[in-house]
Design a protein around this motif. Structure first.
Motif, mmCIF file in Angstrom:
data_model
loop_
_atom_site.group_PDB
_atom_site.id
_atom_site.type_symbol
_atom_site.label_atom_id
_atom_site.label_comp_id
_atom_site.label_asym_id
_atom_site.label_seq_id
_atom_site.Cartn_x
_atom_site.Cartn_y
_atom_site.Cartn_z
ATOM 1 N N PHE A 163 35.356 -23.302 2.416
ATOM 2 C CA PHE A 163 34.647 -22.459 3.374
ATOM 3 C C PHE A 163 34.208 -21.181 2.671
ATOM 4 O O PHE A 163 34.693 -20.854 1.584
ATOM 5 N N THR A 164 33.287 -20.494 3.280
ATOM 6 C CA THR A 164 32.876 -19.185 2.772
ATOM 7 C C THR A 164 32.882 -18.185 3.918
ATOM 8 O O THR A 164 32.500 -18.512 5.042
ATOM 9 N N LYS A 165 33.319 -16.988 3.632
ATOM 10 C CA LYS A 165 33.339 -15.915 4.624
ATOM 11 C C LYS A 165 32.199 -14.927 4.426
ATOM 12 O O LYS A 165 32.016 -14.012 5.228
ATOM 13 N N ASN A 166 31.430 -15.125 3.332
ATOM 14 C CA ASN A 166 30.402 -14.126 3.030
ATOM 15 C C ASN A 166 29.142 -14.692 2.396
ATOM 16 O O ASN A 166 28.210 -13.944 2.094
ATOM 17 N N GLY A 167 29.094 -16.010 2.140
ATOM 18 C CA GLY A 167 27.897 -16.613 1.579
ATOM 19 C C GLY A 167 27.797 -16.540 0.074
ATOM 20 O O GLY A 167 26.809 -17.021 -0.501
ATOM 21 N N HIS A 168 28.829 -15.959 -0.598
ATOM 22 C CA HIS A 168 28.773 -15.955 -2.064
ATOM 23 C C HIS A 168 30.113 -16.251 -2.733
ATOM 24 O O HIS A 168 30.169 -16.360 -3.950
ATOM 25 N N VAL A 169 31.174 -16.394 -1.948
ATOM 26 C CA VAL A 169 32.475 -16.793 -2.484
ATOM 27 C C VAL A 169 32.961 -18.010 -1.708
ATOM 28 O O VAL A 169 32.991 -17.991 -0.471
ATOM 29 N N VAL A 170 33.347 -19.071 -2.420
ATOM 30 C CA VAL A 170 33.919 -20.257 -1.789
ATOM 31 C C VAL A 170 35.437 -20.186 -1.895
ATOM 32 O O VAL A 170 35.986 -19.951 -2.980
ATOM 33 N N GLU A 171 36.097 -20.372 -0.761
ATOM 34 C CA GLU A 171 37.557 -20.373 -0.718
ATOM 35 C C GLU A 171 38.052 -21.760 -0.317
ATOM 36 O O GLU A 171 37.299 -22.563 0.249
ATOM 37 N N TYR A 172 39.339 -22.006 -0.602
ATOM 38 C CA TYR A 172 39.937 -23.313 -0.330
ATOM 39 C C TYR A 172 41.224 -23.131 0.462
ATOM 40 O O TYR A 172 42.067 -22.301 0.105
ATOM 41 N N GLU A 173 41.364 -23.917 1.521
ATOM 42 C CA GLU A 173 42.585 -23.922 2.324
ATOM 43 C C GLU A 173 43.287 -25.254 2.079
ATOM 44 O O GLU A 173 42.759 -26.318 2.422
ATOM 45 N N TRP A 174 44.482 -25.196 1.490
ATOM 46 C CA TRP A 174 45.153 -26.402 1.017
ATOM 47 C C TRP A 174 46.204 -26.925 1.989
ATOM 48 O O TRP A 174 46.928 -26.148 2.619
ATOM 49 N N ASP A 175 46.281 -28.244 2.094
ATOM 50 C CA ASP A 175 47.321 -28.929 2.865
ATOM 51 C C ASP A 175 47.534 -30.286 2.196
ATOM 52 O O ASP A 175 46.969 -31.306 2.605
ATOM 53 N N GLU A 176 48.337 -30.291 1.144
ATOM 54 C CA GLU A 176 48.499 -31.514 0.356
ATOM 55 C C GLU A 176 49.143 -32.662 1.134
ATOM 56 O O GLU A 176 48.722 -33.822 0.984
ATOM 57 N N PRO A 177 50.153 -32.408 1.987
ATOM 58 C CA PRO A 177 50.695 -33.526 2.785
ATOM 59 C C PRO A 177 49.637 -34.178 3.668
ATOM 60 O O PRO A 177 49.627 -35.400 3.837
ATOM 61 N N ALA A 178 48.730 -33.368 4.210
ATOM 62 C CA ALA A 178 47.663 -33.930 5.044
ATOM 63 C C ALA A 178 46.755 -34.832 4.215
ATOM 64 O O ALA A 178 46.276 -35.867 4.697
ATOM 65 N N GLY A 179 46.534 -34.454 2.958
ATOM 66 C CA GLY A 179 45.724 -35.288 2.080
ATOM 67 C C GLY A 179 46.379 -36.626 1.790
ATOM 68 O O GLY A 179 45.714 -37.668 1.792
ATOM 69 N N GLU A 180 47.687 -36.604 1.556
ATOM 70 C CA GLU A 180 48.427 -37.849 1.314
ATOM 71 C C GLU A 180 48.387 -38.747 2.545
ATOM 72 O O GLU A 180 48.184 -39.967 2.447
ATOM 73 N N LYS A 181 48.553 -38.157 3.707
ATOM 74 C CA LYS A 181 48.512 -38.922 4.953
ATOM 75 C C LYS A 181 47.132 -39.527 5.167
ATOM 76 O O LYS A 181 46.997 -40.699 5.548
ATOM 77 N N ALA A 182 46.094 -38.741 4.889
ATOM 78 C CA ALA A 182 44.726 -39.234 5.071
ATOM 79 C C ALA A 182 44.429 -40.385 4.114
ATOM 80 O O ALA A 182 43.718 -41.333 4.475
ATOM 81 N N MET A 183 44.980 -40.325 2.888
ATOM 82 C CA MET A 183 44.767 -41.422 1.952
ATOM 83 C C MET A 183 45.438 -42.699 2.465
ATOM 84 O O MET A 183 44.847 -43.790 2.407
ATOM 85 N N ASP A 184 46.643 -42.574 2.975
ATOM 86 C CA ASP A 184 47.330 -43.751 3.512
ATOM 87 C C ASP A 184 46.537 -44.368 4.658
ATOM 88 O O ASP A 184 46.410 -45.598 4.752
ATOM 89 N N GLU A 185 45.993 -43.510 5.517
ATOM 90 C CA GLU A 185 45.189 -44.013 6.632
ATOM 91 C C GLU A 185 43.918 -44.678 6.128
ATOM 92 O O GLU A 185 43.482 -45.704 6.668
ATOM 93 N N ALA A 186 43.318 -44.110 5.080
ATOM 94 C CA ALA A 186 42.104 -44.696 4.506
ATOM 95 C C ALA A 186 42.389 -46.080 3.938
ATOM 96 O O ALA A 186 41.595 -47.019 4.118
ATOM 97 N N LEU A 187 43.507 -46.234 3.256
ATOM 98 C CA LEU A 187 43.853 -47.527 2.674
ATOM 99 C C LEU A 187 44.103 -48.573 3.758
ATOM 100 O O LEU A 187 43.713 -49.740 3.608
#
Length: 481
Positions: A163-187
């Motif tokens: 996401f960006t809050k100002n149009g010139h810096v990109v920030e990242y909000e991390w949730d690694e467990p959610a990523g693992e869960k989403a991969m399992d659901e994708a498989l």
């Protein structure tokens, strides 16, 4: 579900783009027959000797293999029509990924209309196999099956959102467990797709973007793909922002970092692969990215239109081919017209190289057929040969825009485009007849999408970091009065 067994023969076609197995290349064959039984091609050549329950008169027709699209986003991109045609974030190297695309995201009600519009457009441009890179949504598998297309379902998953809050810096909000869960659901979803009664769905493992996936997720997903015999695709080297983010994190280019983890191989696909270490916009102290792609057998999914809108292009398609990189093509954005992508890929490559010999039509057609098939691990699509799937396109070779007809594929790509497409068959089943999709109501879906976009636009300022009105974000071509 196996198509009903019935022998059909296309007799005396003016031209067939046939597969020469000994030379491993497409060839023109005149006055030829193509026969298929159920979903399988049983004859490509002259004077089919057998009987048939149905005969199609091939006079005035070009018969060619269905096109293979290895990178598309049907569930989201149609919503952006008329909005993202000519905007990019000036503070983010003109990408539209981070600031603008999230503002116009289709809601759950609009997604099925997006999908039907996109898949209809794909069929009408001669695509018979598409990789659908989408976030999972309700009824996805049945919706894909409804289209009649052969679909590589590619549910995306990730460890972070950008996401960006100002149009010139990109920030990242991390949730690694959610990523693992989403991969399992994708498989699990891929497993369901491959068991679908249509028999035309198969899978691909897709960690969404190189900068939104944790190291563990990248490695685990690649291992899962290998264990299941599936292709693996990731968006990488797709923006200057991402290039600098990866070099900042790891001291390596996106391609270099993927290679350092052993993630590049002959079943890996890099979505876009534009910003290499020798791209003029992202010069790095190495000059090894292109060789890494070639030496590992990695495929690059080239989608020129979406980047050309921002003044961005690969340097260049022909250079990748000359180095030995397997190239495939995709639509990525609206309109989902594969023939348009082939033509634009040709013109951009030649313009970037300032050389009309930079890329040939042969190389481009190969990328849209056998190159894409190779990336998906298939040798039964993208070519017309005995034993292959009966996925093919009938083109009106006598259409005025196909004339003169000295080289019909060139006439199709550079002049006639989808206007000359008549019929499309997938697995031996007709899905386009006389230029009309017969599996879905394209016009109705487009009408619903038109209404859905109004709803999305009403909510857009609340999704924007600066709460700007849509007219300021994406000014209309002319003032409404």
């Amino acid at each position: 579900m196996t198509p009903h067994s019935k022998t059909t023969v296309i007799r005396n076609a003016d031209v067939v783009v046939a597969w020469d197995a000994s030379a491993q290349q497409h060839v023109y064959m005149t006055d030829a027959d193509v026969a298929f039984d159920g979903g399988t091609i049983t004859h490509v050549g002259r004077a089919y000797p057998g009987s048939a329950e149905e005969t199609i008169d091939g006079k005035g027709l070009l018969v060619m293999p269905g096109l293979v699209n290895i990178h598309s986003h049907p569930s989201s991109e149609p919503m952006n029509k008329g909005l993202l045609d000519e905007i990019g974030s000036p503070g983010l190297y003109n990408s539209s990924l981070y600031e603008y695309m999230p503002i116009f995201r289709a809601d759950a009600e609009a997604v099925p209309h997006c999908v039907r519009v996109a898949l209809s457009e794909l069929l009408l441009s001669g695509v018979t196999t598409v990789a659908d890179l989408s976030m999972a949504h309700p009824g996805w598998l049945d919706l894909l099956a409804e289209s009649g297309l052969r679909v590589c379902i590619a549910p995306m998953f990730k460890s972070a959102r950008w996401f960006t809050k100002n149009g010139h810096v990109v920030e990242y909000e991390w949730d690694e467990p959610a990523g693992e869960k989403a991969m399992d659901e994708a498989l699990r979803l891929i497993d369901r797709a491959e068991q679908h009664e249509s028999g035309r769905l198969f899978g691909m493992v897709v960690p969404a973007q190189i900068d939104t996936c944790a190291v563990g997720l990248l490695k685990e997903s690649s291992q899962e793909a290998a264990a299941r015999g599936l292709s693996w695709q990731i968006h990488a080297a797709q923006s200057v922002v991402e290039f600098h983010e990866i070099t900042r994190r790891h001291g390596m280019t996106p391609i270099g970092w993927l290679d350092s983890m052993g993630l590049l191989n002959d079943r890996a696909i890099v979505g876009h692969g534009i910003f290499l270490d020798d791209h003029p916009t992202t010069p790095w102290h190495t000059r090894s990215d292109l060789d890494r792609l070639a030496e590992t057998g990695t495929t690059v999914a080239h989608c020129p239109t979406v980047f050309a809108r921002r003044g961005i292009t690969m340097k260049n398609f022909g250079r990748y081919k000359r180095r030995g990189v397997n190239m495939g093509l995709g639509t990525d954005t609206y309109p989902h017209n594969m023939l348009d992508e082939i033509r634009l890929a040709a013109y951009l490559a030649r313009t970037q190289a300032t050389d009309p010999r930079a890329v040939t039509t042969t190389e481009l057609f190969d990328a849209a057929t056998i190159g894409g098939a190779k990336a998906l691990g298939r040798d039964d699509i993208g070519r017309l040969a005995t034993g292959c799937r009966a996925d093919f396109v009938l083109v009106d070779a006598e259409h005025p825009m196909m004339r003169p007809g000295r080289d019909p594929v060139r006439s199709l790509i550079y002049a006639a485009g989808d206007r000359a497409l008549r019929d499309v068959y997938v697995d031996g089943q007709q899905v386009v007849r006389d230029g009309e999709v017969i599996t879905m109501d394209y016009r109705q879906a487009a009408a619903h999408l038109h209404e859905a976009q109004k709803r999305i636009l009403d909510n857009a300022p609340r999704q924007d970091w600066a709460h700007r009105p849509v007219e300021k974000i994406s000014p209309p071509t002319f003032r409404w009065s």
